[in-house]
Motif scaffolding. Sequence first.
Motif, PDB file in Angstrom:
ATOM      1  N   VAL A  12       0.835  -1.196   0.000  1.00 50.63           N
ATOM      2  CA  VAL A  12       0.000   0.000   0.000  1.00 50.63           C
ATOM      3  C   VAL A  12       0.870   1.247   0.000  1.00 50.63           C
ATOM      4  O   VAL A  12       1.840   1.341   0.752  1.00 50.63           O
ATOM      5  CB  VAL A  12      -0.929   0.008   1.240  1.00 50.63           C
ATOM      6  N   ARG A  13       0.508   2.193  -0.841  1.00 51.24           N
ATOM      7  CA  ARG A  13       1.221   3.473  -0.878  1.00 51.24           C
ATOM      8  C   ARG A  13       0.630   4.398   0.170  1.00 51.24           C
ATOM      9  O   ARG A  13      -0.582   4.438   0.356  1.00 51.24           O
ATOM     10  CB  ARG A  13       1.089   4.099  -2.261  1.00 51.24           C
ATOM     11  N   SER A  14       1.487   5.143   0.837  1.00 46.45           N
ATOM     12  CA  SER A  14       1.020   6.138   1.795  1.00 46.45           C
ATOM     13  C   SER A  14       1.618   7.491   1.431  1.00 46.45           C
ATOM     14  O   SER A  14       2.577   7.568   0.662  1.00 46.45           O
ATOM     15  CB  SER A  14       1.426   5.747   3.220  1.00 46.45           C
ATOM     16  N   ALA A  25      -4.621  13.171  -5.150  1.00 49.96           N
ATOM     17  CA  ALA A  25      -5.540  12.876  -6.254  1.00 49.96           C
ATOM     18  C   ALA A  25      -4.798  12.196  -7.403  1.00 49.96           C
ATOM     19  O   ALA A  25      -5.306  11.244  -8.014  1.00 49.96           O
ATOM     20  CB  ALA A  25      -6.215  14.156  -6.730  1.00 49.96           C
ATOM     21  N   GLN A  26      -3.596  12.644  -7.697  1.00 54.91           N
ATOM     22  CA  GLN A  26      -2.802  12.029  -8.755  1.00 54.91           C
ATOM     23  C   GLN A  26      -2.426  10.589  -8.400  1.00 54.91           C
ATOM     24  O   GLN A  26      -2.478   9.693  -9.246  1.00 54.91           O
ATOM     25  CB  GLN A  26      -1.546  12.868  -9.026  1.00 54.91           C
ATOM     26  N   ALA A  27      -2.067  10.364  -7.132  1.00 56.12           N
ATOM     27  CA  ALA A  27      -1.725   9.008  -6.685  1.00 56.12           C
ATOM     28  C   ALA A  27      -2.945   8.104  -6.781  1.00 56.12           C
ATOM     29  O   ALA A  27      -2.846   6.948  -7.207  1.00 56.12           O
ATOM     30  CB  ALA A  27      -1.182   9.043  -5.261  1.00 56.12           C
ATOM     31  N   MET A  28      -4.115   8.621  -6.394  1.00 53.73           N
ATOM     32  CA  MET A  28      -5.349   7.828  -6.476  1.00 53.73           C
ATOM     33  C   MET A  28      -5.662   7.458  -7.918  1.00 53.73           C
ATOM     34  O   MET A  28      -6.063   6.331  -8.198  1.00 53.73           O
ATOM     35  CB  MET A  28      -6.514   8.594  -5.854  1.00 53.73           C
ATOM     36  N   GLU A  29      -5.456   8.402  -8.820  1.00 54.95           N
ATOM     37  CA  GLU A  29      -5.704   8.114 -10.235  1.00 54.95           C
ATOM     38  C   GLU A  29      -4.732   7.045 -10.737  1.00 54.95           C
ATOM     39  O   GLU A  29      -5.132   6.079 -11.383  1.00 54.95           O
ATOM     40  CB  GLU A  29      -5.554   9.386 -11.071  1.00 54.95           C
TER      41      GLU A  29
END
Length: 162
Positions: A12-14, A25-29
């Motif tokens: 998982v990225r944090s 938002a960019q990481a979520m995309e």
Amino acid sequence: MVRVADVMTRGVRSLAPSDTLQLAAQAMEELDVGVIPVCEGGKVIGMVTDRDIVLRGVAQGLPAPTTALREVMSAQVETCLEDESIDDATQKMEEGKIRRLPVLDRQGRLVGILSLGDLATKADSYEAGVALSDISEPSAPDRSGTSAASGTAGGGSSSGMA
């Protein structure tokens, strides 16, 4: 006994509390996810969702490129341990109406996320269905503070005039 570690999502990225809404938002995309844990010193101190970004950030006029996650994240985070039973973790999800739980090791470090999707695809699908029905109990939206931007969907008029 099926443990959380057997079905959770690993890797998982944090992000840090000082990272911006835009970066989140960019990481979520990029990751095709709707939530990212916020960590400091290796410990989970919050969670930020796509909904947090929109409702606590964008809707309030906060600039995404410069607003820190600490300003919009949820700081009250329910977690579970990787060696907990799925039953115990599912109960936490049901009681807290939580769709995703950060998973910690015994030292308190983030090692994964347990989601309803993990329960549905890797655990007993009956258990996932029960959890989903308990977590997603229908509730009427509070429209008392409806803005003009909501238009007819929020009970407002389409012309903007009452």
